[in-house]
Design a protein around this motif. Structure first.
Motif, short mmCIF file in Angstrom:
data_model
loop_
_atom_site.label_atom_id
_atom_site.label_comp_id
_atom_site.label_asym_id
_atom_site.label_seq_id
_atom_site.Cartn_x
_atom_site.Cartn_y
_atom_site.Cartn_z
N THR A 76 25.24 43.69 24.25
CA THR A 76 24.55 44.75 23.51
C THR A 76 23.81 44.15 22.32
O THR A 76 24.22 43.12 21.78
CB THR A 76 25.53 45.81 22.98
N GLU A 77 22.73 44.82 21.92
CA GLU A 77 22.03 44.40 20.72
C GLU A 77 22.82 44.89 19.51
O GLU A 77 23.28 46.03 19.47
CB GLU A 77 20.61 44.97 20.68
N ARG A 78 23.02 44.01 18.56
CA ARG A 78 23.78 44.35 17.36
C ARG A 78 22.96 45.33 16.52
O ARG A 78 21.78 45.12 16.27
CB ARG A 78 24.06 43.09 16.56
N ASP A 79 23.61 46.40 16.07
CA ASP A 79 22.89 47.37 15.24
C ASP A 79 22.87 46.90 13.78
O ASP A 79 23.65 46.05 13.38
CB ASP A 79 23.44 48.78 15.38
N LYS A 117 24.88 43.89 10.51
CA LYS A 117 24.14 42.69 10.11
C LYS A 117 24.12 42.59 8.59
O LYS A 117 24.28 43.60 7.89
CB LYS A 117 22.69 42.76 10.59
N GLN A 158 17.07 39.74 15.22
CA GLN A 158 17.80 40.43 16.28
C GLN A 158 19.02 39.59 16.62
O GLN A 158 18.97 38.36 16.61
CB GLN A 158 16.95 40.58 17.53
N TRP A 191 22.56 39.58 19.41
CA TRP A 191 23.14 40.14 20.62
C TRP A 191 24.62 39.81 20.66
O TRP A 191 25.01 38.67 20.46
CB TRP A 191 22.43 39.58 21.85
N HIS A 212 21.34 34.87 19.01
CA HIS A 212 20.08 35.29 18.38
C HIS A 212 19.01 35.67 19.39
O HIS A 212 17.94 36.14 19.00
CB HIS A 212 19.56 34.21 17.44
N ASN A 213 19.28 35.44 20.67
CA ASN A 213 18.34 35.94 21.66
C ASN A 213 19.10 36.43 22.89
O ASN A 213 20.20 35.95 23.21
CB ASN A 213 17.26 34.91 22.03
N GLU A 214 18.51 37.39 23.55
CA GLU A 214 19.17 38.07 24.65
C GLU A 214 19.42 37.13 25.83
O GLU A 214 20.46 37.21 26.49
CB GLU A 214 18.34 39.26 25.10
#
Length: 60
Positions: free
Chosen positions: A6-9, A13, A23, A25, A38-40
């Protein structure tokens, strides 16, 4: 085994990361955080490694 990426909200952060537009993950395995990327694509690669390792462990 369940592995979820999941992408961190923004609430999880630092203020600096939010301001910079970074961004991040998260990779969770069975509900536990096991990696932050740091990348998907790196996060998805790690997910695949975890799933492959589990399949090999079960097959043994």
């Amino acid at each position: 085994m369940t592995v979820i990426v999941t992408e961190r909200d923004d609430s999880h952060k630092s203020h600096e990361s939010v301001a910079s537009g970074v961004q991040m993950w998260d990779v969770h395995q069975q509900g536990l955080l096991v990696g932050v990327f740091h990348n998907e694509s790196d996060a998805l690669r790690y997910k695949e490694e975890l799933e492959l390792g589990e399949k090999q462990r079960v097959a043994s």
